[in-house]
Design a protein around this motif. Structure first.
Motif, mmCIF file in Angstrom:
data_model
loop_
_atom_site.group_PDB
_atom_site.id
_atom_site.type_symbol
_atom_site.label_atom_id
_atom_site.label_comp_id
_atom_site.label_asym_id
_atom_site.label_seq_id
_atom_site.Cartn_x
_atom_site.Cartn_y
_atom_site.Cartn_z
ATOM 1 N N GLY A 132 0.396 4.931 9.547
ATOM 2 C CA GLY A 132 0.499 3.523 9.177
ATOM 3 C C GLY A 132 1.896 2.988 9.447
ATOM 4 N N TYR A 133 1.960 1.704 9.776
ATOM 5 C CA TYR A 133 3.256 1.040 9.951
ATOM 6 C C TYR A 133 3.210 -0.299 9.228
ATOM 7 N N ALA A 134 4.222 -0.550 8.386
ATOM 8 C CA ALA A 134 4.310 -1.805 7.626
ATOM 9 C C ALA A 134 5.685 -2.421 7.837
ATOM 10 N N ARG A 135 5.741 -3.775 7.844
ATOM 11 C CA ARG A 135 7.009 -4.467 8.058
ATOM 12 C C ARG A 135 7.004 -5.804 7.348
ATOM 13 N N VAL A 136 8.174 -6.151 6.785
ATOM 14 C CA VAL A 136 8.406 -7.516 6.301
ATOM 15 C C VAL A 136 9.716 -8.006 6.909
ATOM 16 N N SER A 137 9.817 -9.328 7.078
ATOM 17 C CA SER A 137 10.956 -9.906 7.791
ATOM 18 C C SER A 137 12.218 -10.049 6.955
ATOM 19 N N THR A 138 12.080 -10.156 5.635
ATOM 20 C CA THR A 138 13.262 -10.338 4.796
ATOM 21 C C THR A 138 13.293 -9.305 3.689
ATOM 22 N N LEU A 165 1.068 -1.697 2.114
ATOM 23 C CA LEU A 165 1.012 -0.270 1.771
ATOM 24 C C LEU A 165 -0.311 0.092 1.111
ATOM 25 N N ILE A 166 -0.806 -0.777 0.225
ATOM 26 C CA ILE A 166 -2.098 -0.525 -0.424
ATOM 27 C C ILE A 166 -3.206 -0.471 0.623
ATOM 28 N N ALA A 167 -3.210 -1.446 1.544
ATOM 29 C CA ALA A 167 -4.250 -1.497 2.587
ATOM 30 C C ALA A 167 -4.191 -0.262 3.487
ATOM 31 N N LEU A 168 -2.988 0.146 3.879
ATOM 32 C CA LEU A 168 -2.841 1.311 4.766
ATOM 33 C C LEU A 168 -3.262 2.596 4.067
ATOM 34 N N ASN A 169 -2.895 2.733 2.800
ATOM 35 C CA ASN A 169 -3.294 3.931 2.049
ATOM 36 C C ASN A 169 -4.794 3.953 1.797
ATOM 37 N N THR A 170 -5.382 2.782 1.524
ATOM 38 C CA THR A 170 -6.829 2.691 1.320
ATOM 39 C C THR A 170 -7.572 3.070 2.593
ATOM 40 N N PHE A 171 -7.014 2.731 3.751
ATOM 41 C CA PHE A 171 -7.618 3.063 5.045
ATOM 42 C C PHE A 171 -7.535 4.570 5.326
ATOM 43 N N GLY A 172 -6.682 5.253 4.572
ATOM 44 C CA GLY A 172 -6.581 6.709 4.719
ATOM 45 C C GLY A 172 -5.449 7.187 5.595
ATOM 46 N N CYS A 173 -4.380 6.396 5.700
ATOM 47 C CA CYS A 173 -3.238 6.812 6.523
ATOM 48 C C CYS A 173 -2.592 8.063 5.921
ATOM 49 N N ASP A 174 -2.314 9.029 6.789
ATOM 50 C CA ASP A 174 -1.681 10.276 6.359
ATOM 51 C C ASP A 174 -0.190 10.087 6.146
ATOM 52 N N ARG A 175 0.380 9.158 6.904
ATOM 53 C CA ARG A 175 1.822 8.912 6.843
ATOM 54 C C ARG A 175 2.033 7.431 7.061
ATOM 55 N N VAL A 176 2.980 6.809 6.331
ATOM 56 C CA VAL A 176 3.269 5.375 6.493
ATOM 57 C C VAL A 176 4.768 5.201 6.689
ATOM 58 N N LEU A 177 5.145 4.540 7.780
ATOM 59 C CA LEU A 177 6.541 4.227 8.072
ATOM 60 C C LEU A 177 6.751 2.736 7.867
ATOM 61 N N THR A 178 7.949 2.343 7.440
ATOM 62 C CA THR A 178 8.190 0.932 7.121
ATOM 63 C C THR A 178 9.511 0.432 7.681
ATOM 64 N N GLY A 220 11.728 2.219 11.639
ATOM 65 C CA GLY A 220 10.402 2.653 11.198
ATOM 66 C C GLY A 220 9.394 2.651 12.324
ATOM 67 N N LEU A 221 9.424 1.611 13.168
ATOM 68 C CA LEU A 221 8.491 1.527 14.297
ATOM 69 C C LEU A 221 8.758 2.643 15.292
ATOM 70 N N LYS A 222 10.039 2.879 15.605
ATOM 71 C CA LYS A 222 10.378 3.953 16.543
ATOM 72 C C LYS A 222 9.855 5.294 16.045
ATOM 73 N N GLU A 223 10.036 5.534 14.740
ATOM 74 C CA GLU A 223 9.581 6.806 14.163
ATOM 75 C C GLU A 223 8.057 6.910 14.209
ATOM 76 N N ALA A 224 7.367 5.803 13.906
ATOM 77 C CA ALA A 224 5.904 5.799 13.941
ATOM 78 C C ALA A 224 5.398 6.074 15.351
ATOM 79 N N LEU A 225 6.017 5.431 16.346
ATOM 80 C CA LEU A 225 5.595 5.615 17.738
ATOM 81 C C LEU A 225 5.864 7.033 18.229
ATOM 82 N N SER A 226 7.013 7.603 17.830
ATOM 83 C CA SER A 226 7.335 8.961 18.289
ATOM 84 C C SER A 226 6.498 10.015 17.563
ATOM 85 N N LEU A 227 6.079 9.702 16.349
ATOM 86 C CA LEU A 227 5.267 10.630 15.560
ATOM 87 C C LEU A 227 3.839 10.722 16.099
ATOM 88 N N ALA A 228 3.337 9.616 16.648
ATOM 89 C CA ALA A 228 1.949 9.550 17.119
ATOM 90 C C ALA A 228 1.719 10.462 18.320
#
Length: 196
Positions: free
Chosen positions: A4-10, A19-32, A45-53
């Motif tokens: 999972g990947y989550a982001r907010v601008s501020t 985070l609730i939606a990603l965990n409910t979907f069953g994400c094993d790992r969530v980067l932010t 967080g995005l770089k780590e998510a992309l390299s982890l996949a």
């Protein structure tokens, strides 16, 4: 694996809903990423998510614009994922790229989202221009008054930025912004200067 990947601008926004939606979907790992615009693609967080996949994994976001705001960059990321055998899912738009229909939906929604942002940007520019013609100053008002800026500047001589921000019940970034905007805008007796 579902990543999972989550982001907010501020810094003031919260990741909870994503985070609730990603965990409910069953994400094993969530980067932010917090406090980072979707226009930027150099996000930790995005770089780590992309390299982890890895091949067979799925990168999951709550909404497409959490991944990015530029159609070109979104397509670039998607192409990179596809080349590595990584699938993509966006929960709000019900996009899953493990089918041709899913890929088609991704391209359609991404194009419409970019079109909508362009319209909003165009309307915003027109509104700002109209406000300037009327003599208004567009933008958010300062969180601190000029007097508070002067007090904050004095306090900063002997106290930490965190202490001063807490004293005025604002975030430290809000304090910085108020002081730098105050320095630029103040033309009366009280002037604020930006943090060193």
């Amino acid at each position: 694996m579902k990543i999972g990947y989550a982001r907010v601008s501020t810094e003031e926004q919260h990741l909870d809903l994503q985070l609730i939606a990603l965990n409910t979907f069953g994400c094993d790992r969530v980067l932010t990423d917090q406090g980072i615009s979707g226009v930027r693609f150099d996000r930790t967080g995005l770089k780590e998510a992309l390299s982890l996949a890895q091949k067979g994994d799925t990168l999951v976001v709550w909404r497409l614009d959490r991944l990015g705001r530029s159609l070109g960059h979104l397509v670039e990321v998607m192409s990179g994922l596809r080349a590595r055998g990584v699938e993509f899912a966006s929960l709000t738009e019900s996009i899953q790229t493990n089918s041709p229909a899913g890929m088609f939906m991704f391209h359609m929604i991404a194009a419409l989202a970019e079109f909508e942002r362009s319209l909003i940007s165009e309307r915003t520019r027109a509104g700002v221009a109209a406000a300037r013609q009327r003599g208004s100053k567009p933008g958010r008002p300062l969180a601190l008054t000029p007097e508070q800026c002067a007090q904050a500047k004095e306090l900063l001589r002997n106290h930490s930025e965190t202490f001063v921000a807490e004293t005025f019940h604002v975030h430290h970034r809000t304090l910085r912004r108020s002081l730098s905007q105050g320095a630029a805008e103040a033309t009366d007796n009280v002037h604020c200067s930006s943090l060193a």
